[in-house]
Design a protein around this motif. Structure first.
Motif, mmCIF file in Angstrom:
data_model
loop_
_atom_site.group_PDB
_atom_site.id
_atom_site.type_symbol
_atom_site.label_atom_id
_atom_site.label_comp_id
_atom_site.label_asym_id
_atom_site.label_seq_id
_atom_site.Cartn_x
_atom_site.Cartn_y
_atom_site.Cartn_z
ATOM 1 N N PHE A 51 7.384 -8.683 -28.467
ATOM 2 C CA PHE A 51 6.050 -8.161 -28.789
ATOM 3 C C PHE A 51 5.248 -9.175 -29.603
ATOM 4 C CE2 PHE A 51 7.657 -3.635 -28.132
ATOM 5 C CZ PHE A 51 6.943 -3.500 -26.955
ATOM 6 N N LEU A 52 5.943 -9.879 -30.491
ATOM 7 C CA LEU A 52 5.240 -10.904 -31.275
ATOM 8 C C LEU A 52 4.651 -11.953 -30.341
ATOM 9 C CD1 LEU A 52 4.461 -12.243 -33.952
ATOM 10 C CD2 LEU A 52 6.666 -13.413 -33.919
ATOM 11 N N LEU A 53 5.429 -12.317 -29.324
ATOM 12 C CA LEU A 53 4.948 -13.308 -28.358
ATOM 13 C C LEU A 53 3.679 -12.783 -27.671
ATOM 14 C CD1 LEU A 53 5.836 -16.040 -27.159
ATOM 15 C CD2 LEU A 53 6.824 -14.751 -25.261
ATOM 16 N N ILE A 54 3.731 -11.503 -27.266
ATOM 17 C CA ILE A 54 2.544 -10.910 -26.631
ATOM 18 C C ILE A 54 1.368 -10.924 -27.604
ATOM 19 C CG2 ILE A 54 1.580 -8.769 -25.734
ATOM 20 C CD1 ILE A 54 4.117 -8.169 -24.442
ATOM 21 N N GLN A 55 1.654 -10.627 -28.871
ATOM 22 C CA GLN A 55 0.584 -10.619 -29.873
ATOM 23 C C GLN A 55 -0.059 -12.000 -29.985
ATOM 24 O OE1 GLN A 55 0.115 -7.611 -29.741
ATOM 25 N NE2 GLN A 55 -0.377 -7.335 -31.884
ATOM 26 N N ILE A 56 0.783 -13.023 -29.966
ATOM 27 C CA ILE A 56 0.238 -14.381 -30.075
ATOM 28 C C ILE A 56 -0.634 -14.686 -28.855
ATOM 29 C CG2 ILE A 56 0.843 -16.825 -30.125
ATOM 30 C CD1 ILE A 56 3.367 -16.022 -31.681
ATOM 31 N N PRO A 85 -14.381 -9.494 -18.225
ATOM 32 C CA PRO A 85 -13.364 -8.913 -17.351
ATOM 33 C C PRO A 85 -12.009 -8.878 -18.074
ATOM 34 C CG PRO A 85 -14.657 -10.570 -16.195
ATOM 35 C CD PRO A 85 -15.056 -10.646 -17.631
ATOM 36 N N TRP A 86 -11.359 -7.773 -18.036
ATOM 37 C CA TRP A 86 -10.056 -7.540 -18.662
ATOM 38 C C TRP A 86 -10.088 -7.650 -20.179
ATOM 39 C CZ3 TRP A 86 -6.390 -5.169 -16.109
ATOM 40 C CH2 TRP A 86 -6.438 -5.226 -14.715
ATOM 41 N N GLY A 87 -11.288 -7.814 -20.739
ATOM 42 C CA GLY A 87 -11.366 -7.909 -22.197
ATOM 43 C C GLY A 87 -10.845 -6.637 -22.846
ATOM 44 N N TRP A 88 -11.216 -5.498 -22.248
ATOM 45 C CA TRP A 88 -10.754 -4.223 -22.802
ATOM 46 C C TRP A 88 -9.243 -4.138 -22.804
ATOM 47 C CZ3 TRP A 88 -7.776 -0.803 -19.986
ATOM 48 C CH2 TRP A 88 -7.683 -1.037 -18.612
ATOM 49 N N PHE A 89 -8.628 -4.692 -21.716
ATOM 50 C CA PHE A 89 -7.182 -4.605 -21.599
ATOM 51 C C PHE A 89 -6.503 -5.497 -22.637
ATOM 52 C CE2 PHE A 89 -3.080 -5.722 -19.703
ATOM 53 C CZ PHE A 89 -2.561 -4.447 -19.575
ATOM 54 N N LEU A 90 -7.119 -6.625 -22.879
ATOM 55 C CA LEU A 90 -6.592 -7.548 -23.885
ATOM 56 C C LEU A 90 -6.590 -6.872 -25.257
ATOM 57 C CD1 LEU A 90 -5.639 -10.367 -23.280
ATOM 58 C CD2 LEU A 90 -7.818 -11.255 -24.091
ATOM 59 N N ARG A 91 -7.689 -6.215 -25.578
ATOM 60 C CA ARG A 91 -7.781 -5.508 -26.867
ATOM 61 C C ARG A 91 -6.742 -4.396 -26.916
ATOM 62 N NH1 ARG A 91 -12.063 -2.520 -28.545
ATOM 63 N NH2 ARG A 91 -10.962 -2.627 -30.504
ATOM 64 N N SER A 92 -6.661 -3.654 -25.818
ATOM 65 C CA SER A 92 -5.746 -2.525 -25.765
ATOM 66 C C SER A 92 -4.299 -2.994 -25.927
ATOM 67 C CB SER A 92 -5.937 -1.816 -24.424
ATOM 68 O OG SER A 92 -5.231 -0.619 -24.390
ATOM 69 N N LEU A 93 -3.960 -4.049 -25.178
ATOM 70 C CA LEU A 93 -2.588 -4.553 -25.227
ATOM 71 C C LEU A 93 -2.266 -5.092 -26.617
ATOM 72 C CD1 LEU A 93 -0.142 -4.897 -23.441
ATOM 73 C CD2 LEU A 93 -0.927 -7.179 -22.832
ATOM 74 N N HIS A 94 -3.233 -5.767 -27.221
ATOM 75 C CA HIS A 94 -3.022 -6.325 -28.554
ATOM 76 C C HIS A 94 -2.714 -5.206 -29.548
ATOM 77 C CE1 HIS A 94 -3.190 -9.769 -31.236
ATOM 78 N NE2 HIS A 94 -3.967 -9.114 -32.085
ATOM 79 N N LEU A 194 -6.861 -14.575 -42.938
ATOM 80 C CA LEU A 194 -5.565 -13.950 -43.227
ATOM 81 C C LEU A 194 -4.844 -13.567 -41.940
ATOM 82 C CD1 LEU A 194 -6.247 -11.536 -46.225
ATOM 83 C CD2 LEU A 194 -4.558 -13.370 -46.161
ATOM 84 N N HIS A 195 -5.604 -12.957 -41.019
ATOM 85 C CA HIS A 195 -4.989 -12.391 -39.817
ATOM 86 C C HIS A 195 -4.589 -13.475 -38.820
ATOM 87 C CE1 HIS A 195 -4.153 -9.090 -37.028
ATOM 88 N NE2 HIS A 195 -4.712 -9.804 -36.073
ATOM 89 N N VAL A 196 -5.327 -14.560 -38.800
ATOM 90 C CA VAL A 196 -5.122 -15.552 -37.746
ATOM 91 C C VAL A 196 -4.343 -16.775 -38.229
ATOM 92 C CG1 VAL A 196 -6.311 -17.038 -36.102
ATOM 93 C CG2 VAL A 196 -7.145 -14.746 -36.517
ATOM 94 N N PHE A 197 -4.475 -17.119 -39.492
ATOM 95 C CA PHE A 197 -3.771 -18.317 -39.973
ATOM 96 C C PHE A 197 -2.701 -18.005 -41.013
ATOM 97 C CE2 PHE A 197 -8.013 -19.880 -38.698
ATOM 98 C CZ PHE A 197 -7.581 -20.690 -37.660
ATOM 99 N N ILE A 198 -3.098 -17.359 -42.090
ATOM 100 C CA ILE A 198 -2.204 -17.282 -43.249
ATOM 101 C C ILE A 198 -0.982 -16.404 -42.964
ATOM 102 C CG2 ILE A 198 -2.054 -16.640 -45.680
ATOM 103 C CD1 ILE A 198 -5.121 -17.299 -45.772
#
Lengths: 500, 247
Positions: A51-56, A85-94, A194-198
């Motif tokens: 799941f972490l991989l998917i999150q990345i 396109p598929w932006g919603w799915f990306l958000r949903s999956l994240h 914080l969310h993306v780097f730290i």
């Protein structure tokens, strides 16, 4: 061409020593019994990592569109949802893969705890695992802020005011987190960093250490009752066990892959069916009707804080999390030897049951949040029709006053409305006219929940409201305090035989 | 998996794909009548504009009679002397000027005109007294009080009893309307409205309906309604001239 590539690989390997390092790792043995059905207990850690991989991956995708600026973040989310396109799915999956990661982490930790895998020599592996949990929760909180809607705004406001309670350093911490004294343009940038780097940086570092420790200490064998962990003899015994072991790159890995694939499939389906979470309304500090809720991993804390007396709030906010983390850190140091099998460790099993029951109940309360008034119940929730029919003009006006004075925001009728105060559907059978007037005028004695409304209602409004409330009682039941045969107050329709 | 899905079907087919129409709006940008009605009106006026404590809004007679301007003003400013609050933001409510307009216009068009079981005849609408009284002061002289009492007896007493005290008089559910607390919570105009339209949802007849009225009952005229309202207003004040009524 093939020869050329081989040469290149050898050239690199000779200098980087990749095969010398990785080859033994890939062939590292695990205890033989992991090949059997007990091996299925060992799949949750790798599922968290999947799941972490998917999150990345999804996170990288989202970061290409998301604009971490206070005035554009919300718009960029709408763009992702509706146009990309598929932006919603990306958000949903994240979102759902993140949720899945928390779930898998908890299951993994519970399994490690129940099977005593944290005992010698894997204490440090557990401690680093707790840090990974802390990082994941940090990711969840900061991720919610990046959604930059009403929930995010108020979540941040609540988080900042909690941090502000830290003695001495409080204001400094708030200033650093928000990039100012109030939530503003810099706050979002801070949380983006914080969310993306730290936090991901810390998380990946800890994950590296965690994995290294897993390889270094080996995977624990499934526990057998009566097999005692003793630091003096464990290493030798385990070493013997591994001689009879099987390679990790075999059945164990297949189990991991199978389970991860299953978990990912479930999350993908949920993401496609349920869709992305939010954003709700754009953030607006002036929105009085906002009803923010924290993300689900924090609902239990929300419930706990709301149900606690104000005097210990600061304790729960500041000391309690430190205690919880501290307790988790200390688990392997309280007992790093002895039995590992759950059947021989009733205290550990009981602890898990108590903790999950508590978390479950507090989360349920956090979802229901009966302490929050329903701010629009007065104008939006109809008075149940059977509480309207047969009422006198005065009682009807009383019902209108009841709605108009916002009583409904805290008091439900037939279960609909606020739940901060009691449901009043049958109040006429339990409180007398005088008691009702006293309660409404003075509120709950001793500074309780209900405010005093005596000064906010005219005598006529009071009279009408009380008349309505007295009429609220089950069919045929007398008002509270009334005696059979005495004149009945209020004019709830009597059974037909009485009126004919 | 994602790639599979992308090949297999158009991504519009997924139930999770957000629909721009469902996009959450800030409260002050909602422009849908049904949503606004459900959030602001149903609490008192009932889920479908009827059977709430406050008078029904789906009443075709009411909707036909009330001038647009008046309806708009009532929503904007509330009805002083009744529990109806002002809804316009500038009067302390929560709705924008635009939203008040949407509700006022929507009320008139939302309930189809053919829902006229209660108003059996278009003539009832046509012959109805004007929504607003032409009289400026409703004050009864002692002599007129007797006349108004007689009128009250014919038009209202069957349910509300001769002195307005309500009670078990056949139509038992009428209830007291001589109660000073009740009268303090209803304005003269609201009384006029309810006498003209009745409450079809709770069984109160309109100005013309014969239910529970003498056989020679004639539809109430605008002046007669003025008299009735003046009588009730005198009960509200507790005038000595009102005699026993209102006690």
């Amino acid at each position: 061409m093939y020869q050329l590539l081989r040469k290149l690989a050898h050239w690199i390997d000779a200098r980087a020593g990749v095969s010398a390092t990785l080859w033994p790792m890939m062939r590292h043995p695990v205890p033989r019994s992991i090949d059997g059905p007990m091996g299925w207990w060992y799949v949750f850690g790798s599922a968290s990592m999947t799941f972490l991989l998917i999150q990345i991956l999804t996170g990288i995708g989202l970061s290409m569109v998301y604009v971490p600026a206070a005035d554009q973040a919300y718009e960029s989310l709408l763009y992702l949802d509706y146009q990309q396109p598929w932006g919603w799915f990306l958000r949903s999956l994240h979102y759902y893969a993140g949720s899945g990661m928390v779930v898998m982490l908890l299951v993994h930790m519970t399994q490690v705890f129940l099977q005593g895998s944290y005992k010698y020599p894997r204490e440090l592996t557990w401690v680093v695992g707790v840090l990974l949990l802390a990082c994941t929760m940090g990711m969840f909180f900061t991720g919610q802020i990046l959604r930059w809607d009403t929930d995010a705004y108020w979540g941040l406001a609540v988080g900042a005011s909690m941090a502000g309670r830290v003695p001495v350093l409080g204001p400094e911490i708030v200033h650093t987190l928000l990039g100012g004294d109030i939530i503003g343009a810099s706050s979002l940038s801070r949380f983006f960093a914080l969310h993306v780097f730290i936090i991901p940086g810390a998380l990946l570092t800890f994950l590296g250490i965690h994995l290294w420790l897993v390889l270094r200490c080996g995977i624990s064998a499934p526990p057998k009752p009566g097999e005692i962990v003793d630091p003096k003899t464990y290493d030798a015994t385990y070493h013997e066990e591994l001689k009879r072991g099987v390679p990790f790159f075999g059945d164990a890995l297949l189990k991991d892959i199978f389970f991860s694939a299953l978990a990912v499939t479930i999350v993908v389906v949920i993401a496609a069916v349920v869709g992305p979470k939010g954003p709700t309304e754009p953030p607006d500090p002036t929105l009085a009707g906002a009803n923010p809720r924290p993300e689900w991993p924090f609902l239990w804390l929300f419930g706990l804080l709301s149900l606690s007396p104000p005097a210990i709030e600061t304790f729960i906010m500041l000391v309690f999390p430190v205690l919880v983390l501290g307790a988790l850190f200390f688990v392997p140091f309280v007992s790093n030897r002895g039995e590992r099998a759950p059947s021989r460790r009733p205290a550990a099993v009981l602890l898990v049951i108590v903790i999950y029951t508590t978390l479950g109940v507090l989360t349920y309360e956090g979802v229901q949040a009966p302490w929050s008034p329903v701010m629009d119940a007065w104008s939006g929730d109809p008075v149940p029709v059977n509480l309207v029919e047969g009422r006198t003009p005065l009682e009807l006006q009383g019902a209108a006053v009841f709605q108009f004075k916002n009583c409904r925001n805290c008091h439900a009728l037939e279960g609909i409305g606020g739940r901060r105060g009691p449901d009043l559907t049958t109040i006429g059978a339990s409180l007398t006219r005088d008691q009702l007037i006293t309660q409404i005028s003075n509120g709950t004695p001793g500074g309780g929940n209900m405010p005093a409304y005596g000064k906010q209602m005219s005598p006529a409004e009071m009279e009408a409201t009380v008349a309505f409330l007295i009429s609220l009682r089950p069919d045929g039941q007398l008002p509270a305090g009334a005696v059979e045969d005495a004149p009945v107050e209020g004019t709830t329709p009597q059974p037909v035989e009485l009126t004919e | 998996m994602v790639a599979c899905a992308a090949f297999v079907g158009c991504n519009d087919d997924f139930p999770g794909k957000p629909n721009p129409a469902d996009r959450p709006l800030p409260q002050n940008e909602i422009t849908d009548f049904a949503t606004l009605f459900a959030q602001n009106c149903t609490g008192c006026h009932g889920a479908d504009g009827e059977l709430g404590p406050a008078p029904p809004l789906n009443d075709p007679l009411f909707l036909a009679l009330i001038p647009d301007e008046t309806l708009h003003a009532v929503i904007r400013d509330g009805r002083p002397g009744t529990p109806m609050p002002a809804f316009a933001a500038e009067r302390g409510g929560t709705l924008s000027t635009e939203q008040v307009k949407i509700i006022a216009a929507g009320l008139k068009s939302h309930w189809p005109a053919d829902k006229t079981e209660e108003v059996s005849d278009a003539a009832i609408v046509a012959d109805a007294p004007p929504y607003l009284s032409s009289a400026t002061i409703l004050q009864l002289t002692p002599g007129a009080t007797d006349q108004a009492s007689t009128l009250f007896e014919r038009a209202c007493a069957e349910c509300h009893s001769p002195n307005g005290a309500g009670g078990e008089t056949g139509y038992a559910s009428g209830g007291a309307i001589n109660d000073r607390a009740f009268l303090a919570l209803i304005s003269d105009q609201a009384l006029r409205r309810i006498i003209i339209t009745g409450r079809h949802d709770l069984g109160m007849p309109n100005y013309a309906a014969p239910d529970g009225r003498p056989e020679d009952f004639k539809p109430l005229t605008s002046a007669e309604i003025d008299e009735l309202v003046a009588l009730l207003a005198s009960w509200r004040r507790g005038d000595a001239a009102a005699g026993d009524a209102g006690k």
